[in-house]
Design a protein around this motif. Structure first.
Motif, PDB file in Angstrom:
ATOM      1  N   ILE A   1       4.283  47.151  93.096  1.00 12.69           N
ATOM      2  CA  ILE A   1       4.434  46.915  91.526  1.00 12.69           C
ATOM      3  C   ILE A   1       3.202  45.853  91.353  1.00 12.69           C
ATOM      4  CG2 ILE A   1       5.684  46.441  89.494  1.00 12.69           C
ATOM      5  CD1 ILE A   1       6.229  49.218  90.527  1.00 12.69           C
ATOM      6  N   ALA A   2       3.369  44.658  92.014  1.00 12.35           N
ATOM      7  CA  ALA A   2       2.706  43.516  91.982  1.00 12.35           C
ATOM      8  C   ALA A   2       0.997  43.842  92.203  1.00 12.35           C
ATOM      9  CB  ALA A   2       3.241  42.483  92.639  1.00 12.35           C
ATOM     10  N   ILE A   3       0.915  44.787  93.228  1.00  8.28           N
ATOM     11  CA  ILE A   3      -0.529  44.952  93.422  1.00  8.28           C
ATOM     12  C   ILE A   3      -1.209  45.758  92.122  1.00  8.28           C
ATOM     13  CG2 ILE A   3      -1.922  46.458  94.875  1.00  8.28           C
ATOM     14  CD1 ILE A   3      -0.040  45.845  97.310  1.00  8.28           C
ATOM     15  N   ILE A   4      -0.202  46.758  91.503  1.00 12.47           N
ATOM     16  CA  ILE A   4      -1.020  47.339  90.553  1.00 12.47           C
ATOM     17  C   ILE A   4      -1.009  46.363  89.355  1.00 12.47           C
ATOM     18  CG2 ILE A   4      -0.317  49.080  88.568  1.00 12.47           C
ATOM     19  CD1 ILE A   4       1.384  50.603  90.890  1.00 12.47           C
ATOM     20  N   SER A   5      -0.034  45.551  89.003  1.00 14.04           N
ATOM     21  CA  SER A   5      -0.400  44.645  87.806  1.00 14.04           C
ATOM     22  C   SER A   5      -1.331  43.365  88.227  1.00 14.04           C
ATOM     23  CB  SER A   5       0.993  44.026  87.570  1.00 14.04           C
ATOM     24  OG  SER A   5       1.395  43.267  88.573  1.00 14.04           O
ATOM     25  N   PHE A   6      -1.480  43.057  89.376  1.00 15.89           N
ATOM     26  CA  PHE A   6      -2.326  42.076  89.644  1.00 15.89           C
ATOM     27  C   PHE A   6      -3.721  42.716  89.376  1.00 15.89           C
ATOM     28  CE2 PHE A   6      -4.980  39.490  92.590  1.00 15.89           C
ATOM     29  CZ  PHE A   6      -4.607  37.848  92.217  1.00 15.89           C
TER      30      PHE A   6
ATOM     31  N   SER B   1       5.308  41.437  85.605  1.00 16.51           N
ATOM     32  CA  SER B   1       4.962  40.491  84.679  1.00 16.51           C
ATOM     33  C   SER B   1       4.208  39.576  85.637  1.00 16.51           C
ATOM     34  CB  SER B   1       5.946  39.935  83.692  1.00 16.51           C
ATOM     35  OG  SER B   1       5.714  38.781  82.977  1.00 16.51           O
ATOM     36  N   ARG B   2       5.000  39.143  86.674  1.00 12.32           N
ATOM     37  CA  ARG B   2       4.451  38.063  87.674  1.00 12.32           C
ATOM     38  C   ARG B   2       2.794  38.218  88.444  1.00 12.32           C
ATOM     39  NH1 ARG B   2       3.409  33.144  88.882  1.00 12.32           N
ATOM     40  NH2 ARG B   2       3.695  32.451  91.085  1.00 12.32           N
ATOM     41  N   GLY B   3       2.698  39.754  88.599  1.00 11.74           N
ATOM     42  CA  GLY B   3       1.382  40.023  89.100  1.00 11.74           C
ATOM     43  C   GLY B   3       0.330  39.820  87.892  1.00 11.74           C
ATOM     44  N   PHE B   4       0.541  40.253  86.711  1.00 17.84           N
ATOM     45  CA  PHE B   4      -0.235  40.519  85.777  1.00 17.84           C
ATOM     46  C   PHE B   4      -0.491  38.926  85.399  1.00 17.84           C
ATOM     47  CE2 PHE B   4      -1.650  40.787  81.311  1.00 17.84           C
ATOM     48  CZ  PHE B   4      -2.368  42.348  81.626  1.00 17.84           C
ATOM     49  N   ILE B   5       0.256  38.079  85.109  1.00 14.43           N
ATOM     50  CA  ILE B   5       0.041  36.804  84.574  1.00 14.43           C
ATOM     51  C   ILE B   5      -0.815  36.036  85.765  1.00 14.43           C
ATOM     52  CG2 ILE B   5       0.990  34.577  83.461  1.00 14.43           C
ATOM     53  CD1 ILE B   5       1.071  37.053  81.807  1.00 14.43           C
ATOM     54  N   GLU B   6      -0.424  36.177  86.900  1.00 13.77           N
ATOM     55  CA  GLU B   6      -1.010  35.348  88.158  1.00 13.77           C
ATOM     56  C   GLU B   6      -2.429  35.919  88.220  1.00 13.77           C
ATOM     57  OE1 GLU B   6      -0.078  32.348  90.843  1.00 13.77           O
ATOM     58  OE2 GLU B   6       0.897  33.010  88.860  1.00 13.77           O
ATOM     59  N   GLY B   7      -2.801  37.197  87.668  1.00 13.27           N
ATOM     60  CA  GLY B   7      -4.020  37.637  87.445  1.00 13.27           C
ATOM     61  C   GLY B   7      -4.983  36.722  86.961  1.00 13.27           C
TER      62      GLY B   7
ATOM     63  N   GLN C   1      -5.029  33.589  86.825  1.00 15.33           N
ATOM     64  CA  GLN C   1      -5.572  32.471  87.678  1.00 15.33           C
ATOM     65  C   GLN C   1      -6.843  32.574  88.471  1.00 15.33           C
ATOM     66  OE1 GLN C   1      -5.102  29.377  87.677  1.00 15.33           O
ATOM     67  NE2 GLN C   1      -2.999  28.818  86.948  1.00 15.33           N
ATOM     68  N   THR C   2      -7.089  34.054  88.570  1.00 18.58           N
ATOM     69  CA  THR C   2      -8.509  34.371  89.343  1.00 18.58           C
ATOM     70  C   THR C   2      -9.650  34.014  88.447  1.00 18.58           C
ATOM     71  OG1 THR C   2      -8.577  36.557  88.510  1.00 18.58           O
ATOM     72  CG2 THR C   2      -7.241  36.259  90.269  1.00 18.58           C
ATOM     73  N   LEU C   3      -9.629  33.900  87.049  1.00 15.66           N
ATOM     74  CA  LEU C   3     -10.703  33.744  86.234  1.00 15.66           C
ATOM     75  C   LEU C   3     -11.616  34.594  86.159  1.00 15.66           C
ATOM     76  CD1 LEU C   3     -11.230  29.966  87.138  1.00 15.66           C
ATOM     77  CD2 LEU C   3      -9.883  30.710  85.230  1.00 15.66           C
ATOM     78  N   ASP C   4     -11.251  35.802  86.609  1.00 19.54           N
ATOM     79  CA  ASP C   4     -12.414  37.029  86.925  1.00 19.54           C
ATOM     80  C   ASP C   4     -12.714  37.658  85.588  1.00 19.54           C
ATOM     81  OD1 ASP C   4     -12.719  36.364  89.509  1.00 19.54           O
ATOM     82  OD2 ASP C   4     -11.435  37.970  90.223  1.00 19.54           O
ATOM     83  N   VAL C   5     -11.677  37.956  84.789  1.00 20.88           N
ATOM     84  CA  VAL C   5     -12.367  38.393  83.324  1.00 20.88           C
ATOM     85  C   VAL C   5     -13.045  37.576  82.589  1.00 20.88           C
ATOM     86  CG1 VAL C   5     -11.278  39.328  81.173  1.00 20.88           C
ATOM     87  CG2 VAL C   5     -10.017  39.831  83.253  1.00 20.88           C
ATOM     88  N   LEU C   6     -12.747  36.298  82.704  1.00 22.85           N
ATOM     89  CA  LEU C   6     -13.802  35.341  82.170  1.00 22.85           C
ATOM     90  C   LEU C   6     -15.182  35.170  82.658  1.00 22.85           C
ATOM     91  CD1 LEU C   6     -11.256  32.275  81.603  1.00 22.85           C
ATOM     92  CD2 LEU C   6     -11.671  34.152  80.071  1.00 22.85           C
ATOM     93  N   ALA C   7     -15.056  35.217  84.097  1.00 21.45           N
ATOM     94  CA  ALA C   7     -16.256  35.199  84.874  1.00 21.45           C
ATOM     95  C   ALA C   7     -17.254  36.690  84.643  1.00 21.45           C
ATOM     96  CB  ALA C   7     -16.132  35.091  86.161  1.00 21.45           C
ATOM     97  N   SER C   8     -16.426  37.803  84.492  1.00 18.14           N
ATOM     98  CA  SER C   8     -17.270  38.903  84.499  1.00 18.14           C
ATOM     99  C   SER C   8     -18.140  39.076  83.400  1.00 18.14           C
ATOM    100  CB  SER C   8     -16.160  40.186  84.372  1.00 18.14           C
ATOM    101  OG  SER C   8     -15.643  40.288  83.050  1.00 18.14           O
ATOM    102  N   VAL C   9     -17.736  38.669  82.091  1.00 20.19           N
ATOM    103  CA  VAL C   9     -19.033  38.898  81.084  1.00 20.19           C
ATOM    104  C   VAL C   9     -20.185  37.657  81.517  1.00 20.19           C
ATOM    105  CG1 VAL C   9     -17.125  39.505  79.592  1.00 20.19           C
ATOM    106  CG2 VAL C   9     -17.470  37.092  79.665  1.00 20.19           C
ATOM    107  N   ILE C  10     -19.887  36.903  82.351  1.00 22.01           N
ATOM    108  CA  ILE C  10     -21.131  35.953  82.662  1.00 22.01           C
ATOM    109  C   ILE C  10     -21.725  36.479  83.866  1.00 22.01           C
ATOM    110  CG2 ILE C  10     -21.696  33.564  83.294  1.00 22.01           C
ATOM    111  CD1 ILE C  10     -20.592  33.638  80.510  1.00 22.01           C
ATOM    112  N   PHE C  11     -20.919  36.886  84.932  1.00 22.34           N
ATOM    113  CA  PHE C  11     -21.731  37.582  85.956  1.00 22.34           C
ATOM    114  C   PHE C  11     -22.408  38.729  85.673  1.00 22.34           C
ATOM    115  CE2 PHE C  11     -18.115  35.512  89.024  1.00 22.34           C
ATOM    116  CZ  PHE C  11     -18.848  34.304  89.086  1.00 22.34           C
ATOM    117  N   ALA C  12     -21.974  39.528  84.613  1.00 15.98           N
ATOM    118  CA  ALA C  12     -22.707  40.717  84.108  1.00 15.98           C
ATOM    119  C   ALA C  12     -24.167  40.373  84.163  1.00 15.98           C
ATOM    120  CB  ALA C  12     -22.120  41.320  83.129  1.00 15.98           C
TER     121      ALA C  12
END
Length: 435
Positions: free
Chosen positions: A42-47, A183-189, A191-202
């Motif tokens: 479940i954590a893998i899915i949410s993360f 919830s734990r996996g989703f919120i902890e995700g 911290q990867t900062l990847d959604v923020l980075a994605s719009v810049i890395f694109a």
């Protein structure tokens, strides 16, 4: 697919994977596994939602809008998105993500072998290499995609495969329900900062794609999307594997152990002393590739918004100096410091990305997107106040009636309401205009 095209996709896809896969991406999943135990899947899915799917959606949002984050801003409100972009670039740059890469490299890659070393020297060397490779932005993607990432992936695949074949222990016990694990996996995700980075890395990936000769919209979009799919597949495998390794690490939930110590413990149990060496190399390559990409992104973004008044070279030098100063605080301190700004900026960025991807081709008006962002921002402010304990019980009781607010996802329904309301307002205005 032609050989040259396949080669380009592999280079770009691996480069994008390495840009995303940095310090937090290696440290966060194992602890999630320890905390969720048998509910690790479940954590893998949410993360995976916040750490894999949403970053890919971020790439798509820019591809559908143009060539960079600035084009994405033109779909909403250029001033609103300029503010959001600046906050984002500071978070994924010198304030949080880049210092964390150097701190993690020291704690996992250097400290186990040189116990008495001062982190200042490790960070100095780390940022000297970062600056040397980031100072020429045209070479960033090729250096990362052709040389650094393949080594990183091979090491990670060996570690994860061996851990799955010969798990260290049974699943750790967990007090979290399936909902809590999600919830734990989703919120902890976050911290990867990847959604923020994605719009810049694109923007970096799109520019590299055009430099390789794919300049028309169709071929450019195809190469970027296929490269994005390759990177997300690699990310999902690695995240899932690391969460599983944490769940079967033999470390009891609640044990006082740092993220770095947990990762070293897991690698040593699976591969012995060679495991410590392998994870040290993984960390060095993962952090270095991300640091190079982020430093380049910071320099490019700030150079553009200042209309070239601040040179790319000057900005990358300033970025490395600030990151160097913050990196010596240590990983856990940086992650702890990072949480509040991420709680605020993540819902806003996710709203922007999702609504552009889902509706951007059909709904051209800026009003619905702007209202959706405003609603998400209001909820993000309440989340921040809650985090700092600034809300009384009666206010919290009222806010908890908002669907998913208690899980940190309260922005979902208000943003949807704002979007629908914006559609209604736009229809009324257009109707009056046409009369």
């Amino acid at each position: 697919m032609k050989k040259s095209k396949l080669s380009n996709v592999l280079t770009l896809g691996f480069a994008l994977f390495a840009m995303f896969f940095g310090a937090g991406n290696l440290l966060l999943p194992p602890l999630i596994g320890v905390e969720t135990g048998a509910n690790f899947f479940i954590a893998i899915i949410s993360f995976g939602l916040t750490g894999v799917l949403l970053p890919f959606t971020g790439i798509l949002s820019v591809v559908f809008s143009g060539d960079s984050f600035h084009d994405l801003g033109n779909r909403i409100n250029k001033y609103l998105v300029l503010i959001l972009g600046t906050i984002t670039i500071i978070c994924i740059g010198p304030l949080i993500a880049i210092p964390r890469t150097a701190a993690t490299t020291f704690e996992v890659g250097i400290k186990p072998f040189f116990q008495g070393m001062n982190p200042i020297w490790s960070s100095f060397v780390f940022f000297a290499i970062t600056l040397a490779l980031a100072i020429r932005p045209s070479k960033v993607v090729d250096v990362i995609g052709n040389y650094l990432t393949p080594i990183l992936l091979v090491l990670l695949v060996i570690l994860i495969t061996m851990g799955i074949i010969n798990p260290t222990a049974n699943f750790s016990s967990s007090k979290l329900s399936m909902t809590g694990a999600f919830s734990r996996g989703f919120i902890e995700g976050y911290q990867t900062l990847d959604v923020l980075a994605s719009v810049i890395f694109a923007g970096i990936i799109i520019k590299a794609t055009k430099d390789k000769g794919y300049v028309d919209k169709k071929s450019k979009s195809q190469i970027v999307i296929v490269s994005g799919l390759l990177s997300t597949t690699c990310l999902l495998f690695v995240y899932g594997g690391l969460i599983y390794l944490g769940a079967t690490s033999g470390v009891a939930n609640g044990t006082e152990i740092s993220r770095s110590e947990l990762l070293i413990h897991i690698s040593q149990n699976i591969l012995g002393q060679y495991g410590v060496i392998a994870i040290a190399l993984c960390m060095a390559f993962a952090c270095l590739t991300t640091s190079i990409a982020l430093t380049s992104a910071v320099g490019t973004f700030l150079n553009k918004i200042t209309n070239g008044k601040l040179s790319y070279t000057l900005l990358t030098i300033l970025c490395t100096i600030i990151s160097f100063g913050l990196s010596i605080k240590g990983v856990d301190k940086i992650i702890e410091f990072a949480y509040p700004p991420l709680v605020f900026v993540y819902p806003i960025t996710i709203t922007l990305v999702i609504y552009i991807v889902l509706f951007g081709r059909f709904i051209k008006s800026k009003v619905p997107y702007t209202l959706a962002l405003i609603c998400s921002t209001v909820i993000a402010v309440f989340d921040l106040l809650k985090l700092f304990g600034k809300l009384d019980e009666s206010t919290l009781k009222y806010l908890d009636k908002i669907p998913f607010f208690e899980y940190g996802l309260g922005w979902i329904i208000p943003s949807l309401i704002g979007f629908i309301l914006g559609l209604g307002i736009d229809k009324i205005v257009n109707k009056k205009t046409s009369v």
